[in-house]
Scaffold this active site. Structure first.
Site, mmCIF file in Angstrom:
data_model
loop_
_atom_site.group_PDB
_atom_site.id
_atom_site.type_symbol
_atom_site.label_atom_id
_atom_site.label_comp_id
_atom_site.label_asym_id
_atom_site.label_seq_id
_atom_site.Cartn_x
_atom_site.Cartn_y
_atom_site.Cartn_z
ATOM 1 N N GLU B 287 0.835 -1.198 0.000
ATOM 2 C CA GLU B 287 0.000 0.000 0.000
ATOM 3 C C GLU B 287 0.873 1.253 0.000
ATOM 4 O O GLU B 287 0.576 2.229 -0.693
ATOM 5 C CB GLU B 287 -0.914 -0.026 1.235
ATOM 6 C CG GLU B 287 -2.126 0.875 1.129
ATOM 7 C CD GLU B 287 -3.113 0.599 2.263
ATOM 8 O OE1 GLU B 287 -3.835 -0.414 2.169
ATOM 9 O OE2 GLU B 287 -3.143 1.371 3.227
ATOM 10 N N GLU B 290 2.250 1.844 -3.408
ATOM 11 C CA GLU B 290 1.184 2.374 -4.256
ATOM 12 C C GLU B 290 0.942 3.857 -3.943
ATOM 13 O O GLU B 290 0.788 4.683 -4.838
ATOM 14 C CB GLU B 290 -0.084 1.550 -4.010
ATOM 15 C CG GLU B 290 -1.160 1.749 -5.056
ATOM 16 C CD GLU B 290 -2.445 0.991 -4.695
ATOM 17 O OE1 GLU B 290 -2.418 0.164 -3.770
ATOM 18 O OE2 GLU B 290 -3.464 1.264 -5.337
ATOM 19 N N CYS B 313 -7.795 -1.966 4.116
ATOM 20 C CA CYS B 313 -7.614 -3.134 4.983
ATOM 21 C C CYS B 313 -8.901 -3.581 5.632
ATOM 22 O O CYS B 313 -8.985 -4.692 6.114
ATOM 23 C CB CYS B 313 -6.661 -2.860 6.134
ATOM 24 S SG CYS B 313 -5.490 -1.622 5.842
ATOM 25 N N SER B 333 -6.846 1.996 -2.301
ATOM 26 C CA SER B 333 -5.698 1.175 -2.664
ATOM 27 C C SER B 333 -6.200 -0.187 -3.119
ATOM 28 O O SER B 333 -7.217 -0.684 -2.641
ATOM 29 C CB SER B 333 -4.814 1.023 -1.427
ATOM 30 O OG SER B 333 -3.949 -0.065 -1.594
ATOM 31 N N LYS B 372 -14.800 -9.931 8.443
ATOM 32 C CA LYS B 372 -13.709 -10.792 7.960
ATOM 33 C C LYS B 372 -14.229 -12.163 7.562
ATOM 34 O O LYS B 372 -13.657 -12.831 6.720
ATOM 35 C CB LYS B 372 -12.641 -10.941 9.044
ATOM 36 C CG LYS B 372 -11.811 -9.694 9.280
ATOM 37 C CD LYS B 372 -10.775 -9.487 8.192
ATOM 38 C CE LYS B 372 -10.022 -8.178 8.393
ATOM 39 N NZ LYS B 372 -9.323 -7.748 7.175
ATOM 40 N N GLU B 375 -15.414 -11.590 4.181
ATOM 41 C CA GLU B 375 -14.283 -11.300 3.297
ATOM 42 C C GLU B 375 -13.588 -12.580 2.839
ATOM 43 O O GLU B 375 -13.292 -12.758 1.655
ATOM 44 C CB GLU B 375 -13.277 -10.378 3.998
ATOM 45 C CG GLU B 375 -12.131 -9.933 3.078
ATOM 46 C CD GLU B 375 -11.032 -9.187 3.818
ATOM 47 O OE1 GLU B 375 -10.665 -9.610 4.930
ATOM 48 O OE2 GLU B 375 -10.535 -8.182 3.289
ATOM 49 N N GLU B 380 -13.201 -13.956 -5.170
ATOM 50 C CA GLU B 380 -11.903 -13.558 -5.716
ATOM 51 C C GLU B 380 -10.738 -13.934 -4.806
ATOM 52 O O GLU B 380 -9.584 -13.833 -5.201
ATOM 53 C CB GLU B 380 -11.882 -12.058 -6.046
ATOM 54 C CG GLU B 380 -12.027 -11.098 -4.866
ATOM 55 C CD GLU B 380 -13.479 -10.723 -4.562
ATOM 56 O OE1 GLU B 380 -14.378 -11.537 -4.857
ATOM 57 O OE2 GLU B 380 -13.707 -9.629 -4.012
ATOM 58 N N CYS B 517 -10.166 -1.336 14.744
ATOM 59 C CA CYS B 517 -10.398 -2.771 14.981
ATOM 60 C C CYS B 517 -10.563 -3.110 16.462
ATOM 61 O O CYS B 517 -11.255 -4.054 16.810
ATOM 62 C CB CYS B 517 -9.260 -3.591 14.412
ATOM 63 S SG CYS B 517 -8.916 -3.233 12.696
#
Lengths: 161, 593
Positions: B287, B290, B313, B333, B372, B375, B380, B517
């Protein structure tokens, strides 16, 4: 909850936008907007609520909450001949429930539903101010008084053609 | 000068600001009136007081009815009694009514032991529910999504979830619907959560007083994998878990249990105990690179470089912009989250290293987060139907897992993580607190951009609990403007500016949960007490200070990973394994042609 899937036409979307715009797309005017939309479409299908949601920037969950809270709003289209059975105290004690059961049986639908052919819808309401005629049934604008379960078939026959 | 009113509560005088509720005035006197639906999140300035449950009632002299104290304002000369016989009887009756329409299967409810309704029944001494045999009991179908289970037979209509979903997160997935016994909280048209705009942030679950909203429990699947001798099972733990897990074992908030947690996981039978912090360091490499690339091109006047860059994230945040800002999906990102980077590296680089086929390698993550779970199930993030991360369990699930296994966390000796995916720097640790990701990124970006050594590692200007923060950092003469938002409602404010072109930031960090978090939807329940979240943040920054290495690019195992496997940051291989793309999930209005 079963919802009817419909596709809006472009002019339907334009109409909803016009209604929202007439209230300046103000989220506070949600109930008035829904009122006007129901007046126009006859009911408030999910797709109409979604367009209202986009226009007023109110989450569609909130709109659905309002629609399900107020008994005035409906998500199923009313039949050509809306049947309403009065369940007010006077009608109730004189057997309105049995009359309602008979309509349920004859039409094969529950309260809040519409027959498949779109002809009849069934609803119950509280006191139409004609307690002397209890139990009372309304079909559209027409009032039937002192209705017994045996009269139900005959009433429906009036609307057969 | 604020106007004040004087009143008498339980024979004691108190003077409060006009507009104060009786509940708060009583609190000033140290009188804790019991509440159930009420919720006050001080730091967010959010109060849920629908006055719905009527547990908090009190007697007000001259008033016919009992007053709900959470929503009744104090008046001059008011005389309030909070525990007369009439009040106590009313509270009990209210509780009996609530319980009459509530399942009684507490023994097997996932909320058993942490249920506020159970606690209240206990506090009010309820031992029977008169007339239960005649009581109408409402039922509602159960809705299971990838992350969250809705079991609305257990809903008591406190509407806290609705407040979190709408007022704090501005997600608008949940609303109160219907009336009377049919009343419940649901997505639009009572569709499943999965088909709504839900981001799985889990803040509704975090505040639900009963078992109506809970997480999907993946512990049984993890147990099965651990019991299967043909599987190699590895675990990764997110930074925020170590700062909160101890609370489930009676330790004070802010106790770090990193070493005990590693020992417990090893004792549970995981073959390798690794750390998501390692992947956090990796995230910074990708990141950060980038960021520097986009920033460098932007500063040179290249208009194709999208600025600001947004962190990616947080899976709740990713879901949020896919639903609400899909037009901006090229702004965040492309770096995967640390959880997914870990999975991708574990099932390629590490699997090769230990000579295990990816199908026989099970990757488990311990996360403070419910999003999560969703996720790691995204299409993908799997190869030939084998997910990079097989199961994600929350801090709360890990705690019950440890208890089930009869492991005494309090008395475990500290152990270390395994190498090579267990080694991390302080930069990886602070991912757990709001502002931490961008601070970690700046520690690395500064050195790479300026070529100079960063002397002051603590970017304290990026820390704190305000919902939206901004700071300008000096990159050796180049001012870098940073924005930070935690809580999706705050993120929306910054995103609206990006959409309208008025945003002046170079980089923005977003975390879906208030506090980051550490305040995640999978953490031990804090019941609205933000001091607990602050204590966890303090613990995270303490762990960072203890680390010998505090900059991601100095992690020797990260350097080795690039040398042996990835080449350099943003290389083709790194792109393939460590970057992702986003989807437009905005609900379309279909128009008949």
């Amino acid at each position: 909850m079963s919802t009817i899937k419909i596709e809006l036409r472009e002019q339907d979307v334009a109409k909803i936008r016009e209604i929202c715009a007439s209230f300046n797309n103000d989220p506070q005017e949600l109930i008035n907007v829904l009122h006007k939309c129901q007046q126009h479409f006859g009911y408030l299908p999910a797709e109409v609520q979604e367009v209202v949601s986009a226009e007023l920037t109110v989450p569609v969950a909130k709109i659905y909450g309002v629609v399900t809270f107020y008994s005035f709003f409906t998500m199923t289209p009313k039949g050509k001949y809306p049947v309403s059975i009065c369940m007010g105290t006077a009608c109730y004690v004189r057997g309105a429930e049995k009359v309602l059961d008979e309509f349920r049986k004859e039409l094969g639908i529950q309260v809040g539903e519409t027959t498949k052919d779109g002809k009849f819808s069934l609803s119950s309401l509280r006191c139409v101010g004609a307690c002397g005629l209890a139990p009372v049934v309304l079909v559209g604008e027409k009032t039937y008084g002192r209705v017994a379960p045996d009269d139900v078939k005959g009433i429906l026959k009036d609307y057969e053609q | 000068m604020m106007e004040t009113v004087k009143l008498n509560i339980d024979n004691r005088e108190v003077e409060v600001q006009k507009g104060t509720t009786i509940l708060k005035a009583a609190k000033e006197l140290g009188i804790e009136i019991p509440t159930l639906c009420y919720m006050h999140l001080h730091d967010l300035n959010i109060e849920n007081k629908p006055g719905g449950c009527r547990i908090c009632v009190a007697e007000v002299q001259g008033r016919r009815n009992l007053a709900p104290t959470c929503s009744t304002k104090c008046e001059e000369g008011m005389v309030v009694k909070t525990h007369t016989t009439r009040v106590l009887n009313a509270r009990r009756t209210v509780m009996e009514f609530i319980l009459s329409d509530h399942p009684k299967d507490c023994l097997i409810c996932p909320k058993s032991g942490t249920c506020e309704l159970q606690d209240m029944a206990h506090r009010l001494g309820i031992r029977e529910i008169p007339g239960q045999e005649y009581a109408e009991v409402s039922t509602y179908r159960k809705d299971t999504s990838p992350s969250i289970i809705r079991e609305l037979d257990k809903c008591i209509m406190c509407r806290r979830c609705e407040t979190m979903c709408n007022d704090v997160q501005t997600v608008g997935a949940l609303s109160a619907i219907n009336r009377g016994f049919m009343a419940t909280v649901a997505p639009a048209f009572e569709q499943n959560l999965e088909h709504s705009t839900c981001t799985y942030c889990g803040q509704c679950v975090a505040v639900c007083p009963t078992g109506a909203l809970t997480e999907v429990n993946h512990v049984p699947q993890v147990l099965r994998a651990l019991a299967d001798p043909s599987k190699t099972v590895i675990v990764q733990t997110a930074p925020a878990v170590r700062a909160a897990l101890g609370e489930e074992f009676g330790m004070p908030a802010g106790t770090l249990v990193t070493g005990k947690m590693a020992a417990a996981l090893r004792s549970l039978g995981f073959d390798y105990v690794f750390d998501t912090d390692f992947a956090a360091d990796l995230t910074i490499m990708e990141e950060g690179t980038e960021l520097l690339d986009r920033l460098g091109r932007h500063l040179k006047g290249d208009s194709s470089a999208r600025i600001p860059i947004l962190t990616s994230c947080c899976p709740g945040w990713v879901n949020f912009f896919e639903h609400y800002f899909p037009d901006l999906k090229d702004v965040p990102s492309t770096a995967k989250s640390p959880q997914q980077m870990f999975g991708a590296i574990a099932k390629t680089y590490f699997a090769d290293k230990i000579g295990v086929n990816r199908k026989d390698l099970v990757v488990v993550s311990i996360m403070p987060c419910l999003a999560k779970k969703y996720e790691c199930q995204r299409d993908e993030f799997s190869v030939d139907n084998n997910p990079d991360v097989d199961f994600s369990i929350s801090t709360r699930e890990l705690a019950t897992f440890i208890k089930q296994a009869n492991i005494d966390l309090n008395n475990l000796q500290d152990e270390d993580f395994d190498a090579p995916l267990g080694e991390s720097t302080g930069a990886g640790v602070i991912f757990g607190a709001t502002g931490g990701v961008i601070e970690a990124a700046c520690r690395t970006a500064y050195e790479l951009y300026t070529g100079k050594k960063l002397e002051r590692l603590d970017f304290t200007e990026l820390r704190g609990m305000e919902g939206v923060r901004e700071a300008t950092l000096d990159f050796d003469g180049t001012p870098i403007r940073i924005g930070i938002a935690h809580g999706l409602g705050n993120a929306r404010k910054l995103l609206d500016d990006v959409r309208s072109g008025t945003s002046t930031f170079h980089a923005i960090e977003v975390m879906a949960c208030p506090g980051g978090c550490i305040g995640g939807g999978g953490q031990p329940l804090h019941h609205g007490n933000s001091d607990i979240i602050k204590a966890r943040a303090t613990a995270i920054y303490a762990e960072d200070r203890k680390k010998p290495l505090r900059k991601s690019h100095e992690n020797p195992f990260i350097i080795k990973l690039y040398e042996e496997f990835l080449g350099k940051p943003n290389s083709e291989k790194a792109h393939h394994l460590l970057h992702t793309h986003y989807f437009d999930k905005k609900k379309k209005i279909i128009v008949k042609q």
